[in-house]
Design an enzyme around this catalytic site. Structure first.
Site, PDB file in Angstrom:
ATOM      1  N   HIS A  70     -65.504  66.352 -25.256  1.00  0.00           N
ATOM      2  CA  HIS A  70     -66.777  66.649 -24.589  1.00  0.00           C
ATOM      3  C   HIS A  70     -66.540  66.866 -23.106  1.00  0.00           C
ATOM      4  O   HIS A  70     -67.353  67.480 -22.420  1.00  0.00           O
ATOM      5  CB  HIS A  70     -67.800  65.525 -24.830  1.00  0.00           C
ATOM      6  N   LYS A  75     -57.755  62.298 -21.902  1.00  0.00           N
ATOM      7  CA  LYS A  75     -56.869  61.371 -21.203  1.00  0.00           C
ATOM      8  C   LYS A  75     -56.560  60.174 -22.090  1.00  0.00           C
ATOM      9  O   LYS A  75     -57.424  59.718 -22.843  1.00  0.00           O
ATOM     10  CB  LYS A  75     -57.581  60.931 -19.920  1.00  0.00           C
ATOM     11  N   LYS A  99     -64.206  54.392 -23.128  1.00  0.00           N
ATOM     12  CA  LYS A  99     -63.805  53.774 -21.863  1.00  0.00           C
ATOM     13  C   LYS A  99     -64.040  54.727 -20.691  1.00  0.00           C
ATOM     14  O   LYS A  99     -64.622  54.345 -19.675  1.00  0.00           O
ATOM     15  CB  LYS A  99     -62.315  53.436 -21.962  1.00  0.00           C
ATOM     16  N   ASP A 104     -67.299  56.306 -15.929  1.00  0.00           N
ATOM     17  CA  ASP A 104     -67.531  57.612 -15.297  1.00  0.00           C
ATOM     18  C   ASP A 104     -66.243  58.282 -14.831  1.00  0.00           C
ATOM     19  O   ASP A 104     -66.193  58.854 -13.736  1.00  0.00           O
ATOM     20  CB  ASP A 104     -68.491  57.465 -14.101  1.00  0.00           C
ATOM     21  N   LYS A 111     -54.837  59.771 -27.075  1.00  0.00           N
ATOM     22  CA  LYS A 111     -53.808  58.732 -27.044  1.00  0.00           C
ATOM     23  C   LYS A 111     -52.562  59.276 -27.722  1.00  0.00           C
ATOM     24  O   LYS A 111     -52.663  60.158 -28.585  1.00  0.00           O
ATOM     25  CB  LYS A 111     -54.290  57.481 -27.801  1.00  0.00           C
ATOM     26  N   SER A 368     -55.893  56.125 -12.642  1.00  0.00           N
ATOM     27  CA  SER A 368     -55.279  57.372 -13.114  1.00  0.00           C
ATOM     28  C   SER A 368     -56.156  58.563 -12.701  1.00  0.00           C
ATOM     29  O   SER A 368     -55.647  59.626 -12.332  1.00  0.00           O
ATOM     30  CB  SER A 368     -55.149  57.371 -14.636  1.00  0.00           C
TER      31      SER A 368
HETATM   32  P1  NAD Z   1     -46.243  46.068 -21.647  1.00  0.00           P
HETATM   33  O1  NAD Z   1     -45.297  46.646 -22.642  1.00  0.00           O
HETATM   34  O2  NAD Z   1     -45.954  46.185 -20.201  1.00  0.00           O
HETATM   35  O3  NAD Z   1     -46.478  44.501 -21.934  1.00  0.00           O
HETATM   36  C1  NAD Z   1     -46.756  43.953 -23.180  1.00  0.00           C
HETATM   37  C2  NAD Z   1     -46.289  42.502 -23.128  1.00  0.00           C
HETATM   38  O4  NAD Z   1     -46.677  41.838 -24.325  1.00  0.00           O
HETATM   39  C3  NAD Z   1     -44.769  42.370 -23.014  1.00  0.00           C
HETATM   40  O5  NAD Z   1     -44.441  41.412 -22.036  1.00  0.00           O
HETATM   41  C4  NAD Z   1     -44.356  41.913 -24.412  1.00  0.00           C
HETATM   42  O6  NAD Z   1     -43.159  41.137 -24.415  1.00  0.00           O
HETATM   43  C5  NAD Z   1     -45.565  41.114 -24.827  1.00  0.00           C
HETATM   44  N1  NAD Z   1     -45.696  40.986 -26.282  1.00  0.00           N
HETATM   45  C6  NAD Z   1     -45.390  41.874 -27.243  1.00  0.00           C
HETATM   46  N2  NAD Z   1     -45.636  41.371 -28.457  1.00  0.00           N
HETATM   47  C7  NAD Z   1     -46.116  40.124 -28.260  1.00  0.00           C
HETATM   48  C8  NAD Z   1     -46.568  39.096 -29.116  1.00  0.00           C
HETATM   49  N3  NAD Z   1     -46.542  39.251 -30.437  1.00  0.00           N
HETATM   50  N4  NAD Z   1     -47.024  37.961 -28.554  1.00  0.00           N
HETATM   51  C9  NAD Z   1     -47.041  37.781 -27.233  1.00  0.00           C
HETATM   52  N5  NAD Z   1     -46.623  38.730 -26.364  1.00  0.00           N
HETATM   53  C10 NAD Z   1     -46.169  39.878 -26.877  1.00  0.00           C
HETATM   54  O7  NAD Z   1     -47.667  46.691 -22.026  1.00  0.00           O
HETATM   55  P2  NAD Z   1     -48.965  46.795 -21.109  1.00  0.00           P
HETATM   56  O8  NAD Z   1     -48.949  48.123 -20.463  1.00  0.00           O
HETATM   57  O9  NAD Z   1     -49.105  45.569 -20.315  1.00  0.00           O
HETATM   58  O10 NAD Z   1     -50.096  46.866 -22.235  1.00  0.00           O
HETATM   59  C11 NAD Z   1     -50.605  45.697 -22.864  1.00  0.00           C
HETATM   60  C12 NAD Z   1     -51.927  46.032 -23.511  1.00  0.00           C
HETATM   61  O11 NAD Z   1     -52.816  46.546 -22.512  1.00  0.00           O
HETATM   62  C13 NAD Z   1     -51.887  47.083 -24.616  1.00  0.00           C
HETATM   63  O12 NAD Z   1     -52.867  46.773 -25.578  1.00  0.00           O
HETATM   64  C14 NAD Z   1     -52.293  48.351 -23.897  1.00  0.00           C
HETATM   65  O13 NAD Z   1     -52.864  49.314 -24.768  1.00  0.00           O
HETATM   66  C15 NAD Z   1     -53.313  47.809 -22.928  1.00  0.00           C
HETATM   67  N6  NAD Z   1     -53.554  48.654 -21.759  1.00  0.00           N
HETATM   68  C16 NAD Z   1     -52.550  48.975 -20.888  1.00  0.00           C
HETATM   69  C17 NAD Z   1     -52.838  49.766 -19.779  1.00  0.00           C
HETATM   70  C18 NAD Z   1     -51.803  50.081 -18.730  1.00  0.00           C
HETATM   71  O14 NAD Z   1     -52.173  50.644 -17.676  1.00  0.00           O
HETATM   72  N7  NAD Z   1     -50.553  49.740 -18.902  1.00  0.00           N
HETATM   73  C19 NAD Z   1     -54.130  50.259 -19.580  1.00  0.00           C
HETATM   74  C20 NAD Z   1     -55.135  49.912 -20.493  1.00  0.00           C
HETATM   75  C21 NAD Z   1     -54.825  49.109 -21.575  1.00  0.00           C
END
Ligand code: NAD
Length: 480
Positions: A70, A75, A99, A104, A111, A368
């Site tokens: 839309h 992203k 999200k 906005d 993804k 971003s």
């Molecule tokens: P990342 O890979 O930097 O960190 C994930 C962490 O979780 C690692 O330290 C890993 O060792 C740990 N982990 C993995 N499996 C695990 C388990 N079973 N139990 C406990 N810890 C565990 O990833 P991230 O970028 O921090 O993303 C984490 C979450 O946040 C994801 O769901 C991602 O979709 C969401 N997210 C990330 C961003 C971003 O900007 N990076 C933005 C929005 C949402």
């Protein structure tokens, strides 16, 4: 003979997103056609490609899903994990649509994911694999500054984004906007200050905003501010580390539990987030961290008594198997989808307040968005205004000091005040300001529905109503 009641089936992540979507649209006045158009994922591209590594060809499977166009570009991050599969990517793409609408950010939702364990490969091998995956996506405009702009997610970071940007540029040598094809890049490759910390920083801003409203705190049975609140965080990666660090260092919260993939650390006195992070960096996990209680079965710490639980690792960790035992009165979903739809219902019945993922971790996509705008405008934020702002402030300080001297008042501006007031805003200050503003505005939009409509009992339903309303308005405006 009596039979035990059947354990209700746990919905998948994708089903969970659909259940939550359906709960919200049931309270909205959308035509069934439009409702379906918003719900479905527009397309998912699956690619299998080979890369010659360690003397043989290895085949990798990757996905890029586009949930809603839309608004364009669409992203959403690219995840590297062995658990990546089509349903997960589609659920995450849908969450991105909602999200972006909620905060906005003018994007549709998308993804991507690659089924790979990044820890199994050397850096130069990861580069080869990432470049090859990028090539496949660029060929189909699934990476493109005006059509589809990825970002980091679990298992990826600045390093991968720099390779993606460079690969796109090699394939589009005359595209002046090439840097805008991906966000989350390092500063020296067209990134923006504050992007790496953005999602964790957004979690902090979200909690600050929540605690500005005593009535909302009361719903969770909490009082006061963040100072001294006992927090448990799962996942000390990008998001969890930054959120925990800022909440500890800047808001005086106490991080009493850290759950990682190899177990959990727990201390009622509080853990030093920075030290634990350094330990993980050196030893690969939290085991053997000195002088603190270590639990091999880390997930049990999700059930410990605390004020705030921050799941910041992966989806589905709070499910029908443990929801009833979760004691935290407030959960902020830093990860995407950490609470399944089944657990959500159990927790809502218990009165647990959940600050939903689509809002809680929107800091990443918000910054971003700023990075994408910076790349398209080809200028760093604050470059034009900063010194002019400082000069104007200096004028005022000089005039106050002159007046004080003329009248013999002997007034002195404190050095701390002068230093802070005279410093013009650079890119990092502007990014944080924009993020803070976004997180406050989005929270207020959600809470207006939460408090304003008696049939809405939770923030998640409120968040879906706000965002679906915006997506629907956008489709209607297009004539759909
Ligand atoms: P990342 O890979 O930097 O960190 C994930 C962490 O979780 C690692 O330290 C890993 O060792 C740990 N982990 C993995 N499996 C695990 C388990 N079973 N139990 C406990 N810890 C565990 O990833 P991230 O970028 O921090 O993303 C984490 C979450 O946040 C994801 O769901 C991602 O979709 C969401 N997210 C990330 C961003 C971003 O900007 N990076 C933005 C929005 C949402």
């Amino acid at each position: 003979m009596t039979t035990a009641p059947a354990m209700p089936l746990e919905p998948s992540f994708r089903e969970s997103v659909d259940i939550m979507f359906n709960r919200a649209v049931a309270l909205m006045d959308l035509s069934p056609g439009l409702e379906e158009k918003i719900r479905v994922c527009n397309s998912t591209y699956t690619v299998r490609f080979g890369v010659r590594l360690r003397g043989q060809i290895h085949t990798f499977t990757g996905y890029r899903s586009v949930h809603s166009e839309h608004m364009e570009p669409v992203k959403g991050g690219i995840r590297y994990a062995m658990s990546v599969h089509q349903d997960e990517v589609e659920a995450l793409a849908a969450l991105m649509t909602y999200k972006c609408a909620l905060v906005d950010a003018p994007f549709g939702g998308s993804k991507g994911g690659l089924r790979i364990d990044p820890r199994e490969w050397e850096e130069h091998e990861m580069e080869q694999i990432t470049r090859r995956f990028t090539y496949e996506l660029v060929k189909r405009s699934l990476i493109h500054p005006s059509q589809n702009v990825p970002a980091p997610d679990m298992g990826t970071g600045e390093r991968e984004m720099a390779w993606i940007a460079d690969q796109y540029r090699r394939m589009n040598t005359t595209d002046i906007n090439a840097a805008a094809c991906v966000t989350g890049k390092p500063i020296n490759a067209g990134g923006i200050q504050g992007r790496t910390e953005a999602t964790g920083r957004g979690v902090q801003y979200a909690l600050r905003e929540f605690f500005r409203h005593p009535e909302d705190c009361a719903k969770a049975g909490l009082t006061g501010g963040l100072e001294g609140k006992r927090i448990i965080v799962q996942g000390l990666g990008n998001v969890g580390y930054h959120a925990a660090k800022f909440l500890q260092e800047e808001d005086g919260a106490k991080i009493i539990g850290i759950i990682e993939r190899d177990g959990a650390l727990f201390s009622e006195e509080g853990l030093d987030v920075e030290k634990v992070r350094q330990w993980i960096g050196k030893h690969g996990g939290v085991a053997d961290y000195p002088k603190v209680k270590y639990l091999k079965d880390g997930a049990t710490v999700l059930e410990a008594t605390c004020d705030i639980l921050i799941p910041a690792a992966l989806e589905g960790v709070i499910n029908m198997g443990n929801a009833a035992r979760i004691k935290a009165p407030l959960i902020i979903e830093a990860a995407n989808g950490p609470v399944t739809a089944g657990a959500d219902e159990v927790l809502r019945d218990k009165g647990t307040v959940i600050i939903p993922d689509m809002y809680a971790n929107a800091g990443g996509v918000t910054v971003s968005y700023f990075e994408w705008v910076k790349n398209l405008s080809h200028i760093r934020f604050g470059r034009l205004q900063r010194r002019a702002e400082e000069a104007r402030h200096q004028l005022l300080v000089d005039e106050l000091e002159r007046l004080s001297a003329d009248k013999g008042l002997g007034w002195q501006l404190s050095p701390g005040f002068k230093e802070t007031y005279l410093r013009g805003a650079g890119e990092l200050e502007l990014v944080r300001s924009g993020l803070d503003d976004t997180m406050r505005a989005a929270y207020q939009a959600m809470r207006a529905v939460w408090h304003g409509r008696p049939e809405v009992h939770d923030l998640r339903t409120a968040a879906y109503i706000v965002s679906i309303g915006k997506v629907a308005a956008s489709y209607r405006a297009k004539g759909l």
